[in-house]
Design a protein around this motif. Structure first.
Motif, short mmCIF file in Angstrom:
data_model
loop_
_atom_site.label_atom_id
_atom_site.label_comp_id
_atom_site.label_asym_id
_atom_site.label_seq_id
_atom_site.Cartn_x
_atom_site.Cartn_y
_atom_site.Cartn_z
N GLY A 1 -3.83 1.85 -5.73
CA GLY A 1 -3.37 1.91 -4.35
C GLY A 1 -4.53 1.90 -3.37
O GLY A 1 -4.50 1.20 -2.35
N SER B 1 0.82 -1.22 0.00
CA SER B 1 0.00 0.00 0.00
C SER B 1 0.85 1.26 0.00
O SER B 1 0.40 2.31 -0.45
CB SER B 1 -0.92 0.03 1.22
N HIS C 1 -0.16 3.72 -5.83
CA HIS C 1 -0.79 5.03 -5.77
C HIS C 1 -2.07 5.04 -6.59
O HIS C 1 -2.34 4.15 -7.38
CB HIS C 1 0.18 6.10 -6.28
N GLY C 2 -2.83 6.10 -6.42
CA GLY C 2 -4.04 6.31 -7.19
C GLY C 2 -5.11 5.29 -6.87
O GLY C 2 -5.19 4.77 -5.75
#
Length: 173
Positions: free
Chosen positions: A104, A96, A100-101
Motif C-alpha cells: 500500500g 491506495s 495495506h502495508g
C-alpha cells in the motif's frame, strides 16, 4: 516538449516530491524507500497526457487506446487539462485506500508520482507556443506561460528541471 523532456521533468517532479514529503523523516530512510516508486510514477505520469497522440512514446505503447483518444479529442485536447489531471490522480490514488502495508505504501508513492509527473507534463506543454487547454471542456482556450519551441528548447527545460531538483535536494539536507 518532446518525450525526453517529459521523462526528465516527470522523474524530477517525483524526486522533488519525495524529498519534500519526507524531508523531516530523512534519518528513517523513508525518503529512499518512497523515492523509487515515486520516480517511476513520475516517469509514467510525465508521458501519460500524450496518450492522445498515437505517434508519441505513450501512444505507441498503448496504440489502440491512443488512437481512440486521438479520434475523440485530438492532440493537446482533453488529456492536457486540469480535469484530466484530477481524474487521473483520483483513478490512480483510489487503490491506495484498499492496499495495506508495504504494498500500500509503495503503491501510494507510485500514484503520487503519476500525479506530479502528469502535472509536470502540463507545465512543460504550457511553456510552449501552443500551450494547453487547461479548462477543457469548459473552454478550448490554450494557456501558456512562455513561448518555447518543442525540439529547440527541450534541453533548456530539462536542465532547469535537473537544477531545480538538485537545489531542492541540497536545501533539504
Amino acid at each position: 516538449m518532446n518525450h525526453k523532456a517529459h521523462k526528465v521533468a516527470g522523474v524530477c517532479a517525483g524526486t522533488i516530491t519525495a524529498t519534500l514529503l519526507y524531508q523531516s523523516d530523512l534519518e528513517s530512510g523513508n525518503v529512499l524507500i518512497a523515492l523509487a516508486p515515486m520516480v517511476v510514477g513520475g516517469y509514467f505520469g510525465g508521458l501519460l497526457p500524450d496518450i492522445d497522440h498515437p505517434g508519441s512514446k505513450m501512444g505507441r505503447a498503448l496504440y489502440p487506446i491512443a488512437w481512440v483518444v486521438n479520434k475523440l479529442f485530438g492532440h493537446r485536447g482533453a488529456t492536457h487539462s486540469l480535469l484530466a489531471f484530477f481524474l487521473t490522480s483520483v483513478l490512480f490514488l483510489l487503490p491506495s485506500f484498499v492496499l495495506h502495508g508495504v504494498i500500500g505504501f509503495l503503491y501510494t508513492q507510485f500514484a503520487i508520482g503519476v500525479s506530479v509527473g502528469f502535472l509536470s507534463h502540463l507545465v512543460l506543454d504550457m511553456s510552449t507556443k501552443s500551450g494547453v487547454p487547461l479548462l477543457y471542456p469548459f473552454t478550448r482556450k490554450s494557456f501558456r506561460i512562455s513561448k518555447l519551441t518543442t525540439g529547440k528548447h527541450d534541453w533548456l527545460v530539462s536542465t532547469i528541471a535537473i537544477l531545480l531538483t538538485a537545489t531542492t535536494i541540497y536545501l533539504s539536507f
